[in-house]
Scaffold this motif. Structure first.
Motif, short mmCIF file in Angstrom:
data_model
loop_
_atom_site.label_atom_id
_atom_site.label_comp_id
_atom_site.label_asym_id
_atom_site.label_seq_id
_atom_site.Cartn_x
_atom_site.Cartn_y
_atom_site.Cartn_z
N THR A 173 0.87 -1.17 0.00
CA THR A 173 0.00 0.00 0.00
C THR A 173 0.91 1.22 0.00
OG1 THR A 173 -1.67 -1.17 1.26
CG2 THR A 173 -1.81 1.22 1.25
N ILE A 174 0.62 2.15 -0.90
CA ILE A 174 1.43 3.37 -1.00
C ILE A 174 0.48 4.55 -1.12
CG2 ILE A 174 1.65 3.08 -3.49
CD1 ILE A 174 4.42 4.36 -3.31
N ARG A 175 0.83 5.65 -0.46
CA ARG A 175 0.00 6.84 -0.52
C ARG A 175 0.66 7.83 -1.48
NH1 ARG A 175 -3.68 6.52 2.70
NH2 ARG A 175 -4.26 7.80 4.42
N LEU A 176 -0.10 8.21 -2.50
CA LEU A 176 0.39 9.15 -3.51
C LEU A 176 -0.53 10.35 -3.57
CD1 LEU A 176 1.06 6.52 -6.32
CD2 LEU A 176 2.75 7.54 -4.81
N ASP A 177 -0.01 11.46 -4.03
CA ASP A 177 -0.84 12.65 -4.21
C ASP A 177 -1.91 12.37 -5.26
OD1 ASP A 177 0.64 14.12 -2.36
OD2 ASP A 177 2.04 14.84 -3.89
N PRO A 178 -3.12 12.92 -5.04
CA PRO A 178 -4.22 12.65 -5.97
C PRO A 178 -3.92 13.02 -7.42
CG PRO A 178 -5.05 13.76 -4.02
CD PRO A 178 -3.56 13.75 -3.92
N ASP A 179 -3.19 14.15 -7.63
CA ASP A 179 -2.90 14.55 -9.01
C ASP A 179 -1.96 13.58 -9.71
OD1 ASP A 179 -0.93 15.47 -7.17
OD2 ASP A 179 -0.15 16.88 -8.66
N ILE A 180 -1.08 12.93 -8.96
CA ILE A 180 -0.18 11.92 -9.54
C ILE A 180 -1.00 10.72 -10.01
CG2 ILE A 180 1.72 10.32 -9.05
CD1 ILE A 180 2.63 13.22 -9.07
N VAL A 181 -1.87 10.24 -9.15
CA VAL A 181 -2.70 9.08 -9.49
C VAL A 181 -3.62 9.42 -10.67
CG1 VAL A 181 -4.47 7.49 -8.66
CG2 VAL A 181 -2.60 8.15 -7.16
N GLU A 182 -4.23 10.59 -10.64
CA GLU A 182 -5.13 11.00 -11.73
C GLU A 182 -4.39 11.04 -13.07
OE1 GLU A 182 -7.11 14.65 -10.71
OE2 GLU A 182 -7.77 13.81 -8.79
N ALA A 183 -3.17 11.58 -13.07
CA ALA A 183 -2.40 11.68 -14.30
C ALA A 183 -2.08 10.30 -14.87
CB ALA A 183 -1.12 12.47 -14.07
N PHE A 184 -1.66 9.38 -14.02
CA PHE A 184 -1.34 8.03 -14.49
C PHE A 184 -2.60 7.30 -14.94
CE2 PHE A 184 2.79 8.74 -12.58
CZ PHE A 184 3.64 8.00 -13.37
N ARG A 185 -3.69 7.44 -14.19
CA ARG A 185 -4.95 6.78 -14.57
C ARG A 185 -5.52 7.34 -15.87
NH1 ARG A 185 -8.48 5.83 -9.06
NH2 ARG A 185 -7.43 3.90 -8.48
N ALA A 186 -5.34 8.63 -16.08
CA ALA A 186 -5.87 9.28 -17.28
C ALA A 186 -5.26 8.71 -18.55
CB ALA A 186 -5.64 10.79 -17.21
N ALA A 187 -4.06 8.15 -18.44
CA ALA A 187 -3.38 7.59 -19.61
C ALA A 187 -3.92 6.20 -19.96
CB ALA A 187 -1.88 7.53 -19.36
N GLY A 188 -4.82 5.68 -19.15
CA GLY A 188 -5.46 4.40 -19.48
C GLY A 188 -4.95 3.23 -18.65
N GLU A 189 -5.33 2.03 -19.11
CA GLU A 189 -4.97 0.81 -18.39
C GLU A 189 -3.45 0.68 -18.26
OE1 GLU A 189 -6.76 -2.83 -19.67
OE2 GLU A 189 -8.67 -1.85 -20.06
N GLY A 190 -3.04 0.00 -17.20
CA GLY A 190 -1.62 -0.21 -16.97
C GLY A 190 -0.98 0.90 -16.17
N TRP A 191 -1.80 1.73 -15.54
CA TRP A 191 -1.26 2.88 -14.83
C TRP A 191 -0.36 2.46 -13.67
CZ3 TRP A 191 -2.63 3.86 -9.70
CH2 TRP A 191 -3.74 3.17 -9.21
N GLN A 192 -0.67 1.35 -13.01
CA GLN A 192 0.17 0.90 -11.91
C GLN A 192 1.53 0.44 -12.42
OE1 GLN A 192 -2.80 -1.82 -10.47
NE2 GLN A 192 -3.05 -0.64 -8.59
N SER A 193 1.53 -0.23 -13.58
CA SER A 193 2.79 -0.65 -14.18
C SER A 193 3.62 0.55 -14.60
CB SER A 193 2.53 -1.55 -15.39
OG SER A 193 1.89 -2.74 -14.98
N ARG A 194 2.96 1.60 -15.08
CA ARG A 194 3.69 2.81 -15.47
C ARG A 194 4.28 3.52 -14.24
NH1 ARG A 194 -0.61 3.08 -18.84
NH2 ARG A 194 -1.63 4.74 -17.70
#
Length: 84
Positions: free
Chosen positions: A48-69
């Motif tokens: 479990t890791i806590r990240l800033d919301p804007d970081i998560v949103e930016a990676f998720r916005a790029a589509g599937e595989g955001w955790q791998s990215r």
């Protein structure tokens, strides 16, 4: 009104082997059972890791595989840090 189609297909014969015979039971018993994805040589660790919301949103916005990215970005950071 259109005519209804038969609910079962026409009899096409019985070309399938009888899988309940002793010969087939022995083949099934001897076959290795393989389910799911083969195990990776290097398994990932669930954490479990806590990240800033804007970081998560930016990676998720790029589509599937955001955790791998995110994993790749962290790896790139560590490689750059090791070179300096």
């Amino acid at each position: 009104m259109t005519a209804s189609k038969p609910s079962t297909p026409p009899d096409l014969g019985d070309d399938a082997p009888d899988l309940s015979t002793e010969e087939w039971r022995k083949k099934f018993a001897a076959a290795p059972l393989r389910r799911g994805r083969p195990p990776a040589k290097r398994r990932k660790v669930s954490t479990t890791i806590r990240l800033d919301p804007d970081i998560v949103e930016a990676f998720r916005a790029a589509g599937e595989g955001w955790q791998s990215r995110i994993n790749a970005a962290l790896r790139e950071y560590l490689e750059k840090r090791a070179r300096s």
